[in-house]
Design an enzyme around this catalytic site. Structure first.
Site, PDB file in Angstrom:
ATOM      1  N   ASP A 169       0.849  -1.189   0.000  1.00  0.00           N
ATOM      2  CA  ASP A 169       0.000   0.000   0.000  1.00  0.00           C
ATOM      3  C   ASP A 169       0.889   1.245   0.000  1.00  0.00           C
ATOM      4  O   ASP A 169       1.905   1.308   0.688  1.00  0.00           O
ATOM      5  CB  ASP A 169      -0.908  -0.003   1.237  1.00  0.00           C
ATOM      6  CG  ASP A 169      -2.060   0.987   1.103  1.00  0.00           C
ATOM      7  OD1 ASP A 169      -3.215   0.531   0.963  1.00  0.00           O
ATOM      8  OD2 ASP A 169      -1.808   2.223   1.142  1.00  0.00           O
ATOM      9  N   HIS A 202      -6.972  -5.906   2.156  1.00  0.00           N
ATOM     10  CA  HIS A 202      -5.827  -5.353   2.874  1.00  0.00           C
ATOM     11  C   HIS A 202      -5.275  -6.445   3.777  1.00  0.00           C
ATOM     12  O   HIS A 202      -6.032  -7.095   4.506  1.00  0.00           O
ATOM     13  CB  HIS A 202      -6.259  -4.181   3.766  1.00  0.00           C
ATOM     14  CG  HIS A 202      -6.831  -3.000   3.035  1.00  0.00           C
ATOM     15  ND1 HIS A 202      -6.118  -1.837   2.837  1.00  0.00           N
ATOM     16  CD2 HIS A 202      -8.038  -2.797   2.478  1.00  0.00           C
ATOM     17  CE1 HIS A 202      -6.874  -0.959   2.191  1.00  0.00           C
ATOM     18  NE2 HIS A 202      -8.056  -1.523   1.965  1.00  0.00           N
ATOM     19  N   HIS A 246     -10.289  -5.451  -3.388  1.00  0.00           N
ATOM     20  CA  HIS A 246      -8.958  -5.685  -2.811  1.00  0.00           C
ATOM     21  C   HIS A 246      -9.099  -6.083  -1.359  1.00  0.00           C
ATOM     22  O   HIS A 246     -10.003  -5.637  -0.663  1.00  0.00           O
ATOM     23  CB  HIS A 246      -8.059  -4.454  -2.939  1.00  0.00           C
ATOM     24  CG  HIS A 246      -8.685  -3.179  -2.467  1.00  0.00           C
ATOM     25  ND1 HIS A 246      -9.617  -2.492  -3.213  1.00  0.00           N
ATOM     26  CD2 HIS A 246      -8.521  -2.458  -1.336  1.00  0.00           C
ATOM     27  CE1 HIS A 246      -9.992  -1.406  -2.563  1.00  0.00           C
ATOM     28  NE2 HIS A 246      -9.350  -1.366  -1.409  1.00  0.00           N
ATOM     29  N   VAL A 261     -11.103   2.714  -3.756  1.00  0.00           N
ATOM     30  CA  VAL A 261     -10.701   2.239  -5.083  1.00  0.00           C
ATOM     31  C   VAL A 261     -11.700   1.174  -5.525  1.00  0.00           C
ATOM     32  O   VAL A 261     -11.872   0.144  -4.846  1.00  0.00           O
ATOM     33  CB  VAL A 261      -9.264   1.670  -5.059  1.00  0.00           C
ATOM     34  CG1 VAL A 261      -8.884   1.154  -6.443  1.00  0.00           C
ATOM     35  CG2 VAL A 261      -8.279   2.740  -4.584  1.00  0.00           C
ATOM     36  N   ASN A 309     -12.972  -3.423   2.286  1.00  0.00           N
ATOM     37  CA  ASN A 309     -14.013  -2.401   2.322  1.00  0.00           C
ATOM     38  C   ASN A 309     -14.950  -2.576   1.139  1.00  0.00           C
ATOM     39  O   ASN A 309     -14.513  -2.872   0.029  1.00  0.00           O
ATOM     40  CB  ASN A 309     -13.372  -1.007   2.282  1.00  0.00           C
ATOM     41  CG  ASN A 309     -12.650  -0.667   3.568  1.00  0.00           C
ATOM     42  OD1 ASN A 309     -13.167  -0.933   4.655  1.00  0.00           O
ATOM     43  ND2 ASN A 309     -11.461  -0.105   3.462  1.00  0.00           N
TER      44      ASN A 309
HETATM   45  P1  5GP Z   1      -9.862   1.256   0.218  1.00  0.00           P
HETATM   46  O1  5GP Z   1     -10.194   2.457   1.063  1.00  0.00           O
HETATM   47  O2  5GP Z   1     -10.451   1.381  -1.175  1.00  0.00           O
HETATM   48  O3  5GP Z   1     -10.216  -0.035   0.896  1.00  0.00           O
HETATM   49  O4  5GP Z   1      -8.290   1.221   0.108  1.00  0.00           O
HETATM   50  C1  5GP Z   1      -7.573   1.765  -0.954  1.00  0.00           C
HETATM   51  C2  5GP Z   1      -6.104   1.674  -0.596  1.00  0.00           C
HETATM   52  O5  5GP Z   1      -5.358   1.894  -1.758  1.00  0.00           O
HETATM   53  C3  5GP Z   1      -5.643   2.731   0.434  1.00  0.00           C
HETATM   54  O6  5GP Z   1      -5.083   2.075   1.567  1.00  0.00           O
HETATM   55  C4  5GP Z   1      -4.613   3.553  -0.338  1.00  0.00           C
HETATM   56  O7  5GP Z   1      -3.517   3.964   0.453  1.00  0.00           O
HETATM   57  C5  5GP Z   1      -4.192   2.604  -1.449  1.00  0.00           C
HETATM   58  N1  5GP Z   1      -3.779   3.266  -2.682  1.00  0.00           N
HETATM   59  C6  5GP Z   1      -4.439   4.260  -3.344  1.00  0.00           C
HETATM   60  N2  5GP Z   1      -3.763   4.603  -4.464  1.00  0.00           N
HETATM   61  C7  5GP Z   1      -2.677   3.792  -4.513  1.00  0.00           C
HETATM   62  C8  5GP Z   1      -1.610   3.678  -5.442  1.00  0.00           C
HETATM   63  O8  5GP Z   1      -1.522   4.356  -6.461  1.00  0.00           O
HETATM   64  N3  5GP Z   1      -0.667   2.715  -5.178  1.00  0.00           N
HETATM   65  C9  5GP Z   1      -0.725   1.928  -4.063  1.00  0.00           C
HETATM   66  N4  5GP Z   1       0.259   1.039  -3.904  1.00  0.00           N
HETATM   67  N5  5GP Z   1      -1.714   2.018  -3.166  1.00  0.00           N
HETATM   68  C10 5GP Z   1      -2.683   2.939  -3.389  1.00  0.00           C
END
Ligand code: 5GP
Length: 125
Positions: free
Chosen positions: A39, A112, A110, A106, A97
């Site tokens: 991340d 985590h 995914h 996103v 999420n």
């Molecule tokens: P969500 O809130 O959708 O469950 O988590 C999205 C995750 O994607 C967040 O923890 C954020 O830090 C990570 N993230 C967003 N953009 C990027 C990116 O361009 N590269 C990487 N490696 N992680 C990302």
């Protein structure tokens, strides 16, 4: 900005672009079903994102639309990554999420994977 987690799938979301190699990532693991990378904004000493290779908006989409092979392959990959990193003894946490109330940002499913220290309570007050 949280997303709905529901179709239609946005083929230009950031994880789709990472999967296509258009945006760099720090890759941890890849097989037929899954791709994993660090991340960009880690919330624990180890914070890895595992994504299926197919175009699914969220867990809701993946769990209804993915084939049994995709689901099994993805889940086995998540477990394999944790095993490869030696996380089974100290332990780890998985989180996915889905939709606005979860804060999903996103719109590509995914998981985590958090580890590297005692992780505290499951949900912040
Ligand atoms: P969500 O809130 O959708 O469950 O988590 C999205 C995750 O994607 C967040 O923890 C954020 O830090 C990570 N993230 C967003 N953009 C990027 C990116 O361009 N590269 C990487 N490696 N992680 C990302």
């Amino acid at each position: 900005m949280p997303v709905s987690g529901l179709p239609p799938y946005d083929t230009n979301n950031i994880f789709a672009r990472i999967l296509r190699g258009e945006i760099p990532s720090r890759k941890v693991y890849e097989d037929e079903w899954a791709f994993a990378f660090h991340d960009i904004n880690p919330q624990a000493p180890i914070h890895i994102l595992v994504v299926p290779k197919g175009p699914y908006c969220s867990f809701a989409d993946f769990s209804t639309e993915a084939s049994d092979a995709e689901i099994a392959g993805f889940m086995r990959a998540v477990g394999q990554i944790a095993r490869d990193l030696g996380l089974e003894t100290p332990g780890y946490r998985l989180l996915a999420n889905m939709g606005a109330h979860s804060g999903q940002e996103v719109p590509h499913f995914h998981v985590h994977l958090f580890a590297g220290k005692p992780l505290g309570r499951m949900i912040a007050e």
